[in-house]
Write an enzyme that holds these catalytic residues in place. Sequence first.
Site, mmCIF file in Angstrom:
data_model
loop_
_atom_site.group_PDB
_atom_site.id
_atom_site.type_symbol
_atom_site.label_atom_id
_atom_site.label_comp_id
_atom_site.label_asym_id
_atom_site.label_seq_id
_atom_site.Cartn_x
_atom_site.Cartn_y
_atom_site.Cartn_z
ATOM 1 N N GLU A 61 -9.059 0.412 -9.272
ATOM 2 C CA GLU A 61 -8.896 1.952 -9.650
ATOM 3 C C GLU A 61 -7.723 2.610 -9.777
ATOM 4 O OE1 GLU A 61 -11.149 4.000 -6.709
ATOM 5 O OE2 GLU A 61 -11.476 5.736 -7.873
ATOM 6 N N ASP A 62 -7.021 2.068 -9.083
ATOM 7 C CA ASP A 62 -5.502 3.052 -9.068
ATOM 8 C C ASP A 62 -4.321 2.334 -9.498
ATOM 9 O OD1 ASP A 62 -6.934 4.949 -7.742
ATOM 10 O OD2 ASP A 62 -6.450 4.340 -5.776
#
Length: 492
Positions: A61-62
Amino acid sequence: MKPDSERVKHAIEVATKAHEGQFRKTGEPYIIHPLAVKKILTEWGMDEDTIIAGILHDTVEDTDLTLKDIKHEFGESVAFLVDGTTKLSAARNGMRDIDTYLPETKDNFLRLMIALGSDIRVLIIKLADRLHNLRTLSALPPDKQKKIAKESLEVFAPLADRLNMGLLRVEMADLAFKYVDPRRYEELKNLIEKYNKSAAGSLKKIEQEVGAALRKEKIHFEISGRVKSVYSLHKKLAKHNQNMGEIYDLTALRVIVDDITDCYLALGVVHSLYTPMGGRIKDYIAVPKQNGYQSLHTTVITKDKHIVEFQIRTKEMHEYAERGLAASFYYNEQKLTENYKKGKIEHLPTNLLWITELQMTAAKLREGKKVDLKKLRLNLFADKIFVYTPKGDIIDLPKGSLPLDFAYSLHSEIGDHVVGVKINGKMSNLNKKLEQGDVVEILTSKNQTPKQNWLDKIITPHARQKLIRALRLKSEKDKEKPDQHIPPAKKK
Ligand code: MN
């Protein structure tokens, strides 16, 4: 604690590199968070794949890391777990304050959790992630604190309870409640502390009395006080119109013994010392709670008129009550992991029927089939009732179950041939809702066949599935033998 394996060390390196230059709201390097999640999962005794997925849970996600990279480096199982955790948080990000969406958001969120929870380990990673975020919640702005805290109380703590992870549920609920209602939290916390202080002396005396009596009976035991959590007191008080006089388990003593026989012996010892309160003896050993919790509970009045709750259980039961599903993973790690790899629906060792149901529902959702959420929630989350066969076997069913649900839970052969039902010895009908403790006798006939309108007389998916199959078989049979088909009688 075991030293990290090479794979785990490698995962830490990969995650550290991926999160480089990122910081948490506390100002610390971001890697602190995945490492804390790893620590929690290790304490819970989770398997290596889950721990690695925990270390990597925020990378897709990051950071620039992809699922493909993870699959390549750590294998399919880890990639699947990271993917599930990522999807869960991505879906959550699209939601605002849980209040503004109720009840739809909660429904959707639970639905999503269930769909992704086909591998329960995804939920466990999510719970570890949430626990660490709650522990460090003070660094966030107040509006975010409230959002996360509320969601934790309404979704995550109940989820922990459903997995019978008692320690986690208590920690999460109290951490969250502090942000949701700080004044009430302080008030109740002080009240509990004050009460514990004043009760400490007499509790010590009771501990000694019980200890001496147990030793006399040659029962091995450990005894300790259990502190009631702030949030559970808050909920109980709400249920009892804020009347402290009706809270009987503010002081509880836990007695842990070697085996089930000793549990009942210890119960007898306690009852021989003190007067048991009527209606407050609960045998969760013979009839475990829906989440698999087992223990004997009794509330007694001591000679000095103190009201104390006793919880008596074996070491295994205690372990399971505190660590819940995670404990089962620890004991059944190999078997579970193997089956997950094969994509099999796992029948868990404890009687966590609802998890099997959850997994079946998840499979349906993945196949794009429609799932009636109302029925699902009824099954997964409503209280169960326990009813009896005339022989005394206990059958657990969701609240609101009907005689046909009962019949099909015994056997499809019985379900298919129902002609009537006796409840507590009296003839009744198939629309009668079963009540806690009913004795249910199903009357059958060889000549009976399943009826289409029975679909309206059942509420459990298990019975529905069996009935639909029986109806299908019946109509195929009818088609195969057209000469035996009897046309409907003409209307007069
Ligand atoms: Mn995270």
